[in-house]
Motif scaffolding. Structure first.
Motif, PDB file in Angstrom:
ATOM      1  N   LEU A 121       0.969  -1.188   0.121  1.00  0.00           N
ATOM      2  CA  LEU A 121      -0.246  -0.143   0.063  1.00  0.00           C
ATOM      3  C   LEU A 121       0.705   1.113   0.085  1.00  0.00           C
ATOM      4  CD1 LEU A 121      -2.943   1.528   0.359  1.00  0.00           C
ATOM      5  CD2 LEU A 121      -2.475   1.486   2.626  1.00  0.00           C
ATOM      6  N   ASN A 122       0.821   2.095  -1.108  1.00  0.00           N
ATOM      7  CA  ASN A 122       1.719   3.270  -0.990  1.00  0.00           C
ATOM      8  C   ASN A 122       0.424   4.495  -0.679  1.00  0.00           C
ATOM      9  OD1 ASN A 122       4.215   2.635  -2.329  1.00  0.00           O
ATOM     10  ND2 ASN A 122       2.795   1.852  -3.594  1.00  0.00           N
ATOM     11  N   VAL A 123       1.009   5.401   0.043  1.00  0.00           N
ATOM     12  CA  VAL A 123       0.277   6.521   0.641  1.00  0.00           C
ATOM     13  C   VAL A 123       0.719   7.733   0.005  1.00  0.00           C
ATOM     14  CG1 VAL A 123      -1.220   7.733   2.432  1.00  0.00           C
ATOM     15  CG2 VAL A 123      -0.786   5.166   2.304  1.00  0.00           C
ATOM     16  N   ASP A 124       0.507   8.614  -0.809  1.00  0.00           N
ATOM     17  CA  ASP A 124       0.826  10.025  -1.140  1.00  0.00           C
ATOM     18  C   ASP A 124      -0.313  11.129  -0.886  1.00  0.00           C
ATOM     19  OD1 ASP A 124       2.946   8.798  -2.340  1.00  0.00           O
ATOM     20  OD2 ASP A 124       2.429   9.084  -4.223  1.00  0.00           O
ATOM     21  N   VAL A 125       0.313  12.493  -0.257  1.00  0.00           N
ATOM     22  CA  VAL A 125      -0.533  13.482   0.078  1.00  0.00           C
ATOM     23  C   VAL A 125      -0.165  14.544  -0.988  1.00  0.00           C
ATOM     24  CG1 VAL A 125      -1.393  14.854   1.844  1.00  0.00           C
ATOM     25  CG2 VAL A 125      -1.049  12.455   2.483  1.00  0.00           C
ATOM     26  N   LEU A 151      -5.509  12.766  -1.440  1.00  0.00           N
ATOM     27  CA  LEU A 151      -4.851  11.599  -0.866  1.00  0.00           C
ATOM     28  C   LEU A 151      -4.805  10.749  -2.013  1.00  0.00           C
ATOM     29  CD1 LEU A 151      -3.906   9.987   1.600  1.00  0.00           C
ATOM     30  CD2 LEU A 151      -6.598   9.581   1.841  1.00  0.00           C
ATOM     31  N   LEU A 152      -3.855  10.121  -2.220  1.00  0.00           N
ATOM     32  CA  LEU A 152      -3.434   9.084  -3.161  1.00  0.00           C
ATOM     33  C   LEU A 152      -3.178   7.493  -2.621  1.00  0.00           C
ATOM     34  CD1 LEU A 152      -2.589  11.663  -4.760  1.00  0.00           C
ATOM     35  CD2 LEU A 152      -2.057  10.129  -6.567  1.00  0.00           C
ATOM     36  N   LEU A 153      -3.990   6.542  -2.755  1.00  0.00           N
ATOM     37  CA  LEU A 153      -3.608   5.159  -2.338  1.00  0.00           C
ATOM     38  C   LEU A 153      -3.464   4.417  -3.465  1.00  0.00           C
ATOM     39  CD1 LEU A 153      -6.626   5.164   0.295  1.00  0.00           C
ATOM     40  CD2 LEU A 153      -4.298   5.594   0.593  1.00  0.00           C
ATOM     41  N   PHE A 188      -4.370  -1.534  -7.760  1.00  0.00           N
ATOM     42  CA  PHE A 188      -5.432  -0.516  -7.563  1.00  0.00           C
ATOM     43  C   PHE A 188      -4.583   0.943  -7.429  1.00  0.00           C
ATOM     44  CE2 PHE A 188      -4.041  -1.927  -3.452  1.00  0.00           C
ATOM     45  CZ  PHE A 188      -4.076  -0.691  -2.929  1.00  0.00           C
ATOM     46  N   PHE A 189      -5.445   1.670  -7.681  1.00  0.00           N
ATOM     47  CA  PHE A 189      -5.332   3.043  -7.708  1.00  0.00           C
ATOM     48  C   PHE A 189      -6.467   3.879  -7.145  1.00  0.00           C
ATOM     49  CE2 PHE A 189      -5.072   7.459  -9.383  1.00  0.00           C
ATOM     50  CZ  PHE A 189      -4.140   8.002  -8.875  1.00  0.00           C
TER      51      PHE A 189
END
Length: 141
Positions: free
Chosen positions: A36-40, A69-71, A81-82
């Motif tokens: 899981l990648n999390v970007d803000v 917020l990008l997951l 998934f995106f």
């Protein structure tokens, strides 16, 4: 009320510090193949309006023009998934009840080597930076 040059100089220093920081993302390993990648993405903005204050001075408005917020990641080696959310103009004119919505969401499955089937809110090919996300863009609004 602070004079405009003092407000502007503080904003410019803050902007320089924020843009000088490297982009960071959180990568969480959930399993052998699950990631899981999390970007803000935060896009601060300041507006100055001559005679915009109730006292007749310069009106100021500090807010977040864009909050995203990008997951994204993998569930298995073949299933990814995106999800991209957006909350525009957060805090503009003191309004913190801005709607939070999903801008993009896709699921992709690789059924053969380098061949995927993808479903969801898909951007049209060759349009509006289809091959790059908003986090990669450096624009002046």
């Amino acid at each position: 009320m602070r004079p405009v040059p003092q407000l502007l100089s503080r904003f410019l220093v803050l902007t320089a510090l924020l843009t000088a920081l490297p982009a960071a993302a959180g990568k969480i390993q959930l399993g052998e193949d699950a990631v899981l990648n999390v970007d803000v993405l935060l896009h601060p903005q300041m507006q100055l309006l001559k005679d915009g204050a109730p006292t007749g001075g310069v009106g100021t408005d500090f807010f977040l023009r864009r909050v995203r917020l990008l997951l994204f990641g993998n569930i298995t080696k073949k299933l990814s998934f995106f999800i991209d959310t957006d909350q525009p103009n957060f805090g503009k004119n003191g309004d913190y009840s801005v709607a939070f919505f999903i801008q993009d969401a896709t699921v992709a499955y690789e059924f053969a080597d380098k061949t995927w089937v993808e479903a969801g809110f898909i951007l049209a090919p060759l349009s509006h930076h289809a091959l790059q996300g908003a986090i990669a863009l450096q624009t002046v609004d």
